[in-house]
Write an enzyme that holds these catalytic residues in place. Sequence first.
Site, short mmCIF file in Angstrom:
data_model
loop_
_atom_site.label_atom_id
_atom_site.label_comp_id
_atom_site.label_asym_id
_atom_site.label_seq_id
_atom_site.Cartn_x
_atom_site.Cartn_y
_atom_site.Cartn_z
N LYS A 227 0.81 -1.22 0.00
CA LYS A 227 0.00 0.00 0.00
C LYS A 227 0.85 1.27 0.00
O LYS A 227 0.51 2.25 -0.66
CB LYS A 227 -0.94 -0.01 1.21
CG LYS A 227 -1.86 -1.23 1.30
CD LYS A 227 -2.79 -1.34 0.12
CE LYS A 227 -3.85 -2.41 0.32
NZ LYS A 227 -3.35 -3.77 0.39
N GLY B 94 -10.43 -6.05 4.53
CA GLY B 94 -10.74 -5.45 5.82
C GLY B 94 -9.84 -5.89 6.96
O GLY B 94 -9.98 -5.41 8.09
N PHE C 248 -8.21 9.64 7.94
CA PHE C 248 -9.50 8.99 7.80
C PHE C 248 -10.50 9.96 7.18
O PHE C 248 -10.79 11.01 7.75
CB PHE C 248 -10.00 8.50 9.16
CG PHE C 248 -11.34 7.82 9.11
CD1 PHE C 248 -11.49 6.64 8.38
CD2 PHE C 248 -12.43 8.35 9.78
CE1 PHE C 248 -12.73 6.01 8.32
CE2 PHE C 248 -13.67 7.71 9.73
CZ PHE C 248 -13.81 6.54 9.00
N HIS D 47 -17.38 4.67 -1.33
CA HIS D 47 -16.32 3.81 -1.86
C HIS D 47 -16.66 3.58 -3.34
O HIS D 47 -17.58 2.84 -3.67
CB HIS D 47 -16.30 2.48 -1.09
CG HIS D 47 -15.27 1.52 -1.56
ND1 HIS D 47 -14.58 0.70 -0.69
CD2 HIS D 47 -14.78 1.21 -2.78
CE1 HIS D 47 -13.74 -0.06 -1.36
NE2 HIS D 47 -13.86 0.24 -2.64
N GLU E 189 -9.47 1.84 -6.83
CA GLU E 189 -10.46 2.16 -5.81
C GLU E 189 -10.22 3.57 -5.26
O GLU E 189 -9.09 3.93 -4.92
CB GLU E 189 -10.42 1.13 -4.68
CG GLU E 189 -10.71 -0.29 -5.18
CD GLU E 189 -11.16 -1.22 -4.08
OE1 GLU E 189 -11.01 -0.86 -2.89
OE2 GLU E 189 -11.68 -2.30 -4.40
N GLU F 28 -6.57 2.20 -3.25
CA GLU F 28 -5.72 1.06 -3.58
C GLU F 28 -6.07 0.56 -4.96
O GLU F 28 -7.07 0.96 -5.56
CB GLU F 28 -5.88 -0.07 -2.55
CG GLU F 28 -7.27 -0.68 -2.50
CD GLU F 28 -7.39 -1.76 -1.44
OE1 GLU F 28 -6.43 -1.96 -0.68
OE2 GLU F 28 -8.45 -2.41 -1.37
N ASN G 105 -6.73 -3.07 -7.01
CA ASN G 105 -6.91 -4.51 -6.96
C ASN G 105 -6.42 -5.11 -8.27
O ASN G 105 -6.99 -4.83 -9.34
CB ASN G 105 -8.37 -4.88 -6.71
CG ASN G 105 -8.78 -4.64 -5.28
OD1 ASN G 105 -8.22 -5.22 -4.37
ND2 ASN G 105 -9.74 -3.75 -5.08
N ARG H 182 -6.60 -7.86 -9.91
CA ARG H 182 -7.30 -9.12 -10.20
C ARG H 182 -8.72 -8.79 -10.63
O ARG H 182 -9.13 -7.63 -10.62
CB ARG H 182 -7.35 -9.98 -8.94
CG ARG H 182 -7.92 -9.23 -7.74
CD ARG H 182 -8.16 -10.10 -6.54
NE ARG H 182 -8.42 -9.32 -5.34
CZ ARG H 182 -9.57 -8.73 -5.03
NH1 ARG H 182 -10.59 -8.80 -5.88
NH2 ARG H 182 -9.72 -8.06 -3.90
N ARG I 206 -24.49 -9.90 -2.42
CA ARG I 206 -23.73 -11.09 -2.09
C ARG I 206 -24.51 -11.94 -1.07
O ARG I 206 -24.83 -11.47 0.01
CB ARG I 206 -22.38 -10.71 -1.48
CG ARG I 206 -21.51 -9.85 -2.37
CD ARG I 206 -20.12 -9.69 -1.78
NE ARG I 206 -19.32 -8.74 -2.53
CZ ARG I 206 -18.00 -8.58 -2.37
NH1 ARG I 206 -17.36 -9.31 -1.46
NH2 ARG I 206 -17.33 -7.69 -3.09
#
Length: 448
Positions: free
Chosen positions: A116, A165, A202, A208, A275, A288, A290, A292, A338
Site C-alpha cells: 500500500k 478489511g 480517515f 467507496h 479504488e 488502492e 486490486n 485481479r 452477495r
Amino acid sequence: MFNKILIANRGEIAVRIIRACREMGIRTVAVYSEADRDALHTQLADEAVCIGKAQSSDSYLNMERILSATIATKAEAIHPGFGFLSENSRFVEMCEKCNVAFIGPSAEVISRMGNKSEAKNTMRKAKVPVVPGTKEPVYTVEQALEAVKEIGFPVMIKASAGGGGKGMRVAGNEQEFAKLFETAQQESVHSFSDNTMYLERFVENPRHVEVQILADKYGNVVHLGERDCSVQRRHQKMIEESPCIAISDDLRKKMGETAVRAAKAAGYESAGTIEFLLNQSGEFYFMEMNTRIQVEHPVTEFVSGVDLIKEQICIAAGEPLSVQQKDIEIRGHAMECRINAEDPERHFMPCPGKITDLHLPGGNGIRVDTAVYNDYAIPPYYDSMIAKIIVYDKDRRSAIRKMISALGEVAIEGVKTNVDFLYELLNQPDFQEGNITTDFIPQHYPDL
C-alpha cells in the site's frame, strides 16, 4: 489463444471462468481440495485434479501442487480468479519460471501495487490524488505517533499487505491509538505474515467508488465506468452497483481518466480496479488497486456489455483489447447482492452445512453466479459467500425493485443466510434515495 487453462480457485468464480472458457472453445482443468470433491466446478471442467486436504494452505494456497497439476495436465495458463493466489507475486514468478502464463499482471506490478505504501508513492508520482498519509513503512507505535503529528486525527491504520478489511483500524485520538495500532499489526502478522503498516487520514462518511480498467500488452488502457461499493459491513462489501448516482458526467470522465493514468503509471496489464474514496464535496482520493478480477465484476459487465473474464484471457494470450474508449457506453443500472451462508442474528457467524432445498431467482435482467445446488454441503473451511444475485434495468429505482423481487424468490433451506438482511437494506428509505456512504450500515444498525 490458449488450448487449455487451469483454474486455481473454487466456488462461483471457478464456475464463471469455466463457462467463459467453454464459450471460447478452451478446455479447462479444475483443482479441488478433499472437501470440494463434489463441488460444481469439478463437475463442469474437462478435467479435475485433487491438490490436497481441506485447509487452504494444503490446497488452494499450495503453489507447488497447483503448478504440478498444471504441468501434469499440460495446461498452458492459470486463471487465479480472486482471493487465494490471485495477488501473490511469488506465485506469478513461479509460473514464469515454469513457462506457464498467469492470467493477470506481472509479479513486479502485483508486488508494487500490493504494498500500500509503494502503491501510493507510485500514484503521487503520476499526480493521482491520494489521501494524506505516511510515505514510508511504519513498524512501531513510536514511529506511527510521530507520523500522526503531521497527518492528524482521525487516522486510519492499515496493513501494507492487507485486504478484505483485515489489519485495519480507525483511531480517533492519541489515547486509543497505541492499542489499535498493535491490534491491527498483530492481525496483519496473523493474516499476511507481514508487520508492515501505514497510516492515512480517515476520510469521514465517504463513498467507496471503484473504476474498472482493462489494459493490454500494447499500452492500450480503457475504463468501463465505476461501481459504488459503499454498503459494507466491517470493510466487506454487501451491495455493489453501477453507475454511482452521486457522480456527474464530468466527474465520471475525470475519475475514469485518472484511473487510466493510474494503470499506466503502474505498468498494468489485464483487468484491474482502481479504488477511490469520494467525499461529500466531490473530491476523490486513490485508496488502492486490486490487481485481479473483482467479486462485483458482473455489474460492470451488465452496464458496459463487455465480458471481463474473456478480455482477461485474451490479454494474457497476447491479443489487443477488443474495445477502445470510444466504444464504451454505460447504459442502464446494475446491482449485485452477495449471498452469504451466515447468521445475521448471531453477529453474522458463518453457517456451513448441507443445503436441503434450493430455489434461486430468474427472469429478464437477472443473473445468478453460484456453485451451490440441492444437497450441496457447504464446507467450513472457506469464505461464506455462496452466491451473487445481479440485476439489470433501465434505471436505479427499477433495478432496486427488480432486486427486491429477486431476493423474494430466494429459498435456501438447511443453512442460515443473509438474504433477509439484504432485503431489509434494500427497503431502507435512505438506500432507495441513494443516501449511502461507507458508514451506512453502522449508522442504521448500530447494534451489529
